[in-house]
Design a protein around this motif. Structure first.
Motif, PDB file in Angstrom:
ATOM      1  N   LEU A 181       0.835  -1.194   0.000  1.00 39.37           N
ATOM      2  CA  LEU A 181       0.000   0.000   0.000  1.00 39.37           C
ATOM      3  C   LEU A 181       0.874   1.250   0.000  1.00 39.37           C
ATOM      4  N   ASP A 182       0.554   2.190  -0.887  1.00 39.93           N
ATOM      5  CA  ASP A 182       1.274   3.465  -0.892  1.00 39.93           C
ATOM      6  C   ASP A 182       0.724   4.353   0.223  1.00 39.93           C
ATOM      7  N   GLU A 183       1.320   5.523   0.372  1.00 41.22           N
ATOM      8  CA  GLU A 183       0.959   6.422   1.470  1.00 41.22           C
ATOM      9  C   GLU A 183      -0.524   6.785   1.443  1.00 41.22           C
ATOM     10  N   TYR A 184      -1.061   7.046   0.272  1.00 42.80           N
ATOM     11  CA  TYR A 184      -2.464   7.431   0.162  1.00 42.80           C
ATOM     12  C   TYR A 184      -3.369   6.285   0.606  1.00 42.80           C
ATOM     13  N   ALA A 185      -3.065   5.081   0.153  1.00 44.74           N
ATOM     14  CA  ALA A 185      -3.863   3.916   0.529  1.00 44.74           C
ATOM     15  C   ALA A 185      -3.754   3.634   2.021  1.00 44.74           C
ATOM     16  N   VAL A 186      -2.565   3.844   2.588  1.00 44.24           N
ATOM     17  CA  VAL A 186      -2.385   3.627   4.025  1.00 44.24           C
ATOM     18  C   VAL A 186      -3.276   4.582   4.817  1.00 44.24           C
ATOM     19  N   ARG A 187      -3.312   5.849   4.408  1.00 42.44           N
ATOM     20  CA  ARG A 187      -4.179   6.811   5.099  1.00 42.44           C
ATOM     21  C   ARG A 187      -5.643   6.380   5.023  1.00 42.44           C
ATOM     22  N   ALA A 188      -6.070   5.921   3.849  1.00 42.19           N
ATOM     23  CA  ALA A 188      -7.456   5.464   3.692  1.00 42.19           C
ATOM     24  C   ALA A 188      -7.729   4.238   4.565  1.00 42.19           C
ATOM     25  N   LEU A 189      -6.763   3.331   4.645  1.00 43.75           N
ATOM     26  CA  LEU A 189      -6.921   2.137   5.478  1.00 43.75           C
ATOM     27  C   LEU A 189      -6.972   2.504   6.952  1.00 43.75           C
ATOM     28  N   PHE A 190      -6.089   3.387   7.394  1.00 51.24           N
ATOM     29  CA  PHE A 190      -6.108   3.840   8.781  1.00 51.24           C
ATOM     30  C   PHE A 190      -7.451   4.485   9.120  1.00 51.24           C
ATOM     31  N   ASP A 191      -7.953   5.339   8.236  1.00 50.58           N
ATOM     32  CA  ASP A 191      -9.240   5.998   8.471  1.00 50.58           C
ATOM     33  C   ASP A 191     -10.371   4.970   8.591  1.00 50.58           C
ATOM     34  N   ALA A 192     -10.372   3.996   7.687  1.00 49.30           N
ATOM     35  CA  ALA A 192     -11.426   2.975   7.687  1.00 49.30           C
ATOM     36  C   ALA A 192     -11.398   2.125   8.951  1.00 49.30           C
ATOM     37  N   CYS A 193     -10.196   1.908   9.484  1.00 43.77           N
ATOM     38  CA  CYS A 193     -10.050   1.062  10.667  1.00 43.77           C
ATOM     39  C   CYS A 193      -9.993   1.866  11.961  1.00 43.77           C
ATOM     40  N   GLY A 194     -10.038   3.196  11.860  1.00 47.67           N
ATOM     41  CA  GLY A 194     -10.051   4.044  13.039  1.00 47.67           C
ATOM     42  C   GLY A 194      -8.772   3.999  13.853  1.00 47.67           C
ATOM     43  N   THR A 195      -7.632   3.965  13.167  1.00 47.77           N
ATOM     44  CA  THR A 195      -6.352   3.897  13.865  1.00 47.77           C
ATOM     45  C   THR A 195      -5.290   4.702  13.132  1.00 47.77           C
ATOM     46  N   THR A 196      -4.178   4.905  13.790  1.00 50.65           N
ATOM     47  CA  THR A 196      -2.992   5.496  13.165  1.00 50.65           C
ATOM     48  C   THR A 196      -1.776   4.622  13.443  1.00 50.65           C
ATOM     49  N   VAL A 197      -2.018   3.453  14.010  1.00 48.77           N
ATOM     50  CA  VAL A 197      -0.952   2.532  14.393  1.00 48.77           C
ATOM     51  C   VAL A 197      -1.043   1.268  13.523  1.00 48.77           C
ATOM     52  N   PRO A 198      -0.003   0.961  12.756  1.00 46.27           N
ATOM     53  CA  PRO A 198      -0.064  -0.207  11.873  1.00 46.27           C
ATOM     54  C   PRO A 198      -0.457  -1.514  12.570  1.00 46.27           C
ATOM     55  N   GLU A 199       0.050  -1.732  13.763  1.00 46.04           N
ATOM     56  CA  GLU A 199      -0.237  -2.983  14.473  1.00 46.04           C
ATOM     57  C   GLU A 199      -1.718  -3.137  14.805  1.00 46.04           C
ATOM     58  N   ASP A 200      -2.442  -2.020  14.910  1.00 51.82           N
ATOM     59  CA  ASP A 200      -3.868  -2.074  15.196  1.00 51.82           C
ATOM     60  C   ASP A 200      -4.687  -2.579  14.007  1.00 51.82           C
ATOM     61  N   LEU A 201      -4.054  -2.725  12.855  1.00 57.13           N
ATOM     62  CA  LEU A 201      -4.743  -3.227  11.673  1.00 57.13           C
ATOM     63  C   LEU A 201      -4.898  -4.748  11.701  1.00 57.13           C
ATOM     64  N   ILE A 202      -4.111  -5.416  12.523  1.00 57.23           N
ATOM     65  CA  ILE A 202      -4.160  -6.877  12.607  1.00 57.23           C
ATOM     66  C   ILE A 202      -5.595  -7.307  12.947  1.00 57.23           C
ATOM     67  N   GLY A 203      -6.109  -8.226  12.147  1.00 56.20           N
ATOM     68  CA  GLY A 203      -7.464  -8.737  12.349  1.00 56.20           C
ATOM     69  C   GLY A 203      -8.531  -8.026  11.546  1.00 56.20           C
ATOM     70  N   ALA A 204      -8.170  -6.892  10.919  1.00 53.30           N
ATOM     71  CA  ALA A 204      -9.152  -6.158  10.106  1.00 53.30           C
ATOM     72  C   ALA A 204      -9.489  -6.942   8.839  1.00 53.30           C
ATOM     73  N   ASN A 205     -10.703  -6.814   8.390  1.00 52.38           N
ATOM     74  CA  ASN A 205     -11.197  -7.497   7.199  1.00 52.38           C
ATOM     75  C   ASN A 205     -10.467  -7.013   5.946  1.00 52.38           C
ATOM     76  N   TRP A 206     -10.240  -7.932   5.023  1.00 58.60           N
ATOM     77  CA  TRP A 206      -9.540  -7.617   3.780  1.00 58.60           C
ATOM     78  C   TRP A 206     -10.265  -6.560   2.956  1.00 58.60           C
ATOM     79  N   GLU A 207     -11.566  -6.419   3.149  1.00 50.86           N
ATOM     80  CA  GLU A 207     -12.331  -5.445   2.374  1.00 50.86           C
ATOM     81  C   GLU A 207     -11.848  -4.020   2.622  1.00 50.86           C
ATOM     82  N   HIS A 208     -11.318  -3.751   3.812  1.00 51.47           N
ATOM     83  CA  HIS A 208     -10.746  -2.432   4.088  1.00 51.47           C
ATOM     84  C   HIS A 208      -9.513  -2.189   3.211  1.00 51.47           C
ATOM     85  N   VAL A 209      -8.724  -3.222   2.989  1.00 48.60           N
ATOM     86  CA  VAL A 209      -7.547  -3.117   2.124  1.00 48.60           C
ATOM     87  C   VAL A 209      -8.000  -2.869   0.689  1.00 48.60           C
TER      88      VAL A 209
END
Length: 82
Positions: free
Chosen positions: A37-65
């Motif tokens: 994921l590039d920087e733009y996609a990372v920001r969108a993923l963080f927003d969708a998952c309600g976090t700013t910490v990469p480790e907090d993405l663990i367990g999130a559904n692939w649909e967010h990616v």
């Protein structure tokens, strides 16, 4: 239909030196896929998952990616080539 979740995240450098996020998706059948994921996609993923910490993405559904990749690619939609 196979369901996947984020099982691992890793920060890496892109060819241009910018940071990217490598996301490993793990499917319910045990298979894995690595998604970059590039920087733009990372920001969108963080927003969708309600976090700013990469480790907090663990367990999130692939649909967010998927949605983050779509958002990243659509930022160029309608841009004129000059």
């Amino acid at each position: 239909m196979s369901i996947a979740v984020i099982s691992e995240v890793q920060i890496a450098a892109a060819h241009d030196g910018d940071a990217e996020l490598l996301v490993t998706l793990k499917y319910d059948n045990g298979g894995t896929t690595l998604v970059t994921l590039d920087e733009y996609a990372v920001r969108a993923l963080f927003d969708a998952c309600g976090t700013t910490v990469p480790e907090d993405l663990i367990g999130a559904n692939w649909e967010h990616v998927r949605d983050a990749l779509i958002a990243s690619s659509q930022r160029y939609a309608g841009a004129s080539a000059t």
